[in-house]
Design a protein around this motif. Structure first.
Motif, mmCIF file in Angstrom:
data_model
loop_
_atom_site.group_PDB
_atom_site.id
_atom_site.type_symbol
_atom_site.label_atom_id
_atom_site.label_comp_id
_atom_site.label_asym_id
_atom_site.label_seq_id
_atom_site.Cartn_x
_atom_site.Cartn_y
_atom_site.Cartn_z
ATOM 1 N N GLU A 101 0.841 -1.202 0.000
ATOM 2 C CA GLU A 101 0.000 0.000 0.000
ATOM 3 C C GLU A 101 0.875 1.251 0.000
ATOM 4 O OE1 GLU A 101 -3.220 -1.238 -1.040
ATOM 5 O OE2 GLU A 101 -3.316 0.851 -0.337
ATOM 6 N N ASP A 121 -5.018 6.137 -8.279
ATOM 7 C CA ASP A 121 -6.403 5.781 -8.607
ATOM 8 C C ASP A 121 -6.457 4.932 -9.865
ATOM 9 O OD1 ASP A 121 -7.369 7.074 -6.442
ATOM 10 O OD2 ASP A 121 -7.958 8.911 -7.520
ATOM 11 N N ARG A 124 -5.408 1.468 -9.076
ATOM 12 C CA ARG A 124 -6.452 0.801 -8.266
ATOM 13 C C ARG A 124 -7.617 0.344 -9.132
ATOM 14 N NH1 ARG A 124 -5.619 4.091 -3.149
ATOM 15 N NH2 ARG A 124 -4.348 2.658 -1.920
ATOM 16 N N ARG A 125 -7.914 1.112 -10.173
ATOM 17 C CA ARG A 125 -9.015 0.700 -11.062
ATOM 18 C C ARG A 125 -8.709 -0.622 -11.753
ATOM 19 N NH1 ARG A 125 -9.694 6.228 -12.116
ATOM 20 N NH2 ARG A 125 -8.347 6.183 -13.949
ATOM 21 N N ASP A 130 -7.199 -7.098 -3.173
ATOM 22 C CA ASP A 130 -6.615 -6.185 -2.181
ATOM 23 C C ASP A 130 -5.141 -5.910 -2.444
ATOM 24 O OD1 ASP A 130 -8.934 -5.930 -0.803
ATOM 25 O OD2 ASP A 130 -8.498 -7.570 0.594
ATOM 26 N N LEU A 132 -2.079 -4.409 -4.513
ATOM 27 C CA LEU A 132 -1.729 -3.420 -5.530
ATOM 28 C C LEU A 132 -0.325 -3.738 -6.034
ATOM 29 C CD1 LEU A 132 -2.905 -0.960 -6.911
ATOM 30 C CD2 LEU A 132 -1.908 0.471 -5.115
ATOM 31 N N HIS A 136 -0.415 -3.427 -12.065
ATOM 32 C CA HIS A 136 -1.593 -2.560 -12.169
ATOM 33 C C HIS A 136 -1.200 -1.140 -12.592
ATOM 34 C CE1 HIS A 136 -3.058 -5.659 -9.107
ATOM 35 N NE2 HIS A 136 -3.694 -5.920 -10.240
#
Ligand code: AMP
Ligand code: MN
Ligand code: MN
Ligand code: MN
Length: 304
Positions: A101, A121, A124-125, A130, A132, A136
């Motif tokens: 995180e 963001d 995260r999309r 859970d 990251l 991504h």
């Protein structure tokens, strides 16, 4: 006839693009008979994968791929036949998730300084679980038109010396092997040829791993070429490590290859599924999940 094993794969619980159910069905379609789901620092997909596996007749090995910092390098250690409810493992992956995180926020801050806004963001999309992952971020940068593909993002933004790189502070090798063993699993060094270790450092790593109770080396990996397979096969024999095979499948069109399309193990290697620890772990797993004997009135009771 030999079984088709694929002992390294990812779902949307980490950085794969298929849900656990879709992954299992796709692996079955590809002819995989024994599949390990090994999401990065995450076990959330295992129950769903096991339920689908039971439907399509695939043998699902509960697994994980732990992130490790060893001698200033990030390594991946796969755990096979782990009990996902194990307290020590749960505590360990909670800590890795916390670092993930913070690292995600830090990656975004560093990209922002280079004029790339909204990366947190955006990443995260792309993450449905859970976890990251850099993957991504890579998918976000491709979507945003900043890079042409994920490989390009890694090469220009997310590896050491590049603007979005944040050094790892993952588990120690001792912790990772310890958590896997405490959870009843077998520890395997994932895609060993990717680390580009000198002979001296390789000796150090494989020796230390063996001493800690690590048992396997992923000799055949989706990211290994024929020379890597031959070399790692030789190291497995030399260090008394069992040999594992895994595609490291991340979804259609993603790195590295389709499930089950794996080269055979080099001669003289002991497959990880032929070790006593595998058999013991497999038996424990089957006992824990054995369906209770159905009590059907008017029929003779089950025996044995
Ligand atoms: P992380 O654990 O979040 O640091 O992300 C590591 C993941 O990024 C790996 O498991 C791969 O799926 C992916 N990855 C790493 N390097 C590359 C690369 N050069 N090209 C594509 N994907 C990569
Ligand atoms: Mn990955
Ligand atoms: Mn990996
Ligand atoms: Mn992997």
């Amino acid at each position: 006839m030999s079984m088709c094993y694929d002992l390294h794969s990812h779902s949307t619980a980490s950085d794969g693009t298929l849900s656990p159910e879709q992954l299992v069905r796709h692996a079955a379609d590809c002819g995989v008979q024994v599949l390990a789901l090994t999401d990065h620092d995450e076990t959330a997909g295992l129950a769903r994968a096991a339920a689908s596996a039971a439907q399509v007749g695939v043998d699902l090995v509960p697994g994980i791929e732990l992130s490790v910092t060893w001698s200033h390098k990030t390594l991946h250690i796969v755990g096979l036949h782990i009990d996902p409810a194990n307290a020590l493992l749960r505590e360990g992956i909670a800590r890795l998730r916390e670092f993930r995180e913070w690292r995600g926020e830090e990656i975004a801050r560093r990209l922002e300084k280079r004029g790339i806004g909204g990366a947190l963001d955006g990443a995260r999309r792309h993450a449905s679980g859970d976890i990251l992952s850099r993957t991504h971020f890579a998918r976000f940068l491709v979507d945003a038109g900043i890079s042409k593909d994920v490989r390009h993002v890694f090469r220009h933004f997310l590896v050491q010396g590049k603007p979005g790189y944040v050094p790892g502070q993952w588990a120690s090798l001792e912790e990772a092997v310890g958590w896997i063993r405490d959870a009843g699993g077998l520890a395997v060094i994932a895609h060993p040829a990717r680390y580009k270790l000198s002979a001296g450092r390789r000796r150090l790593l494989y020796g230390e791993f063996r001493e800690l109770g690590g048992e396997g080396l992923e000799v055949v990996s989706g990211s290994h070429g024929p020379d890597d397979i031959r070399n790692q096969g030789q190291f497995a024999r030399q260090y008394g490590l069992a040999a594992s095979v895994g595609s490291d499948y991340h979804g259609p069109g993603q790195a590295y290859m389709e499930p089950g399309r794996l080269a055979p193990l080099p001669p003289g290697c002991t497959p990880v599924w032929e070790t006593d620890s595998w058999r013991a772990a497999d038996a424990r797993h089957r006992d824990a999940h054995a369906a209770p004997c159905p009590v059907v009135p008017e029929l003779s009771p089950c025996r044995g």
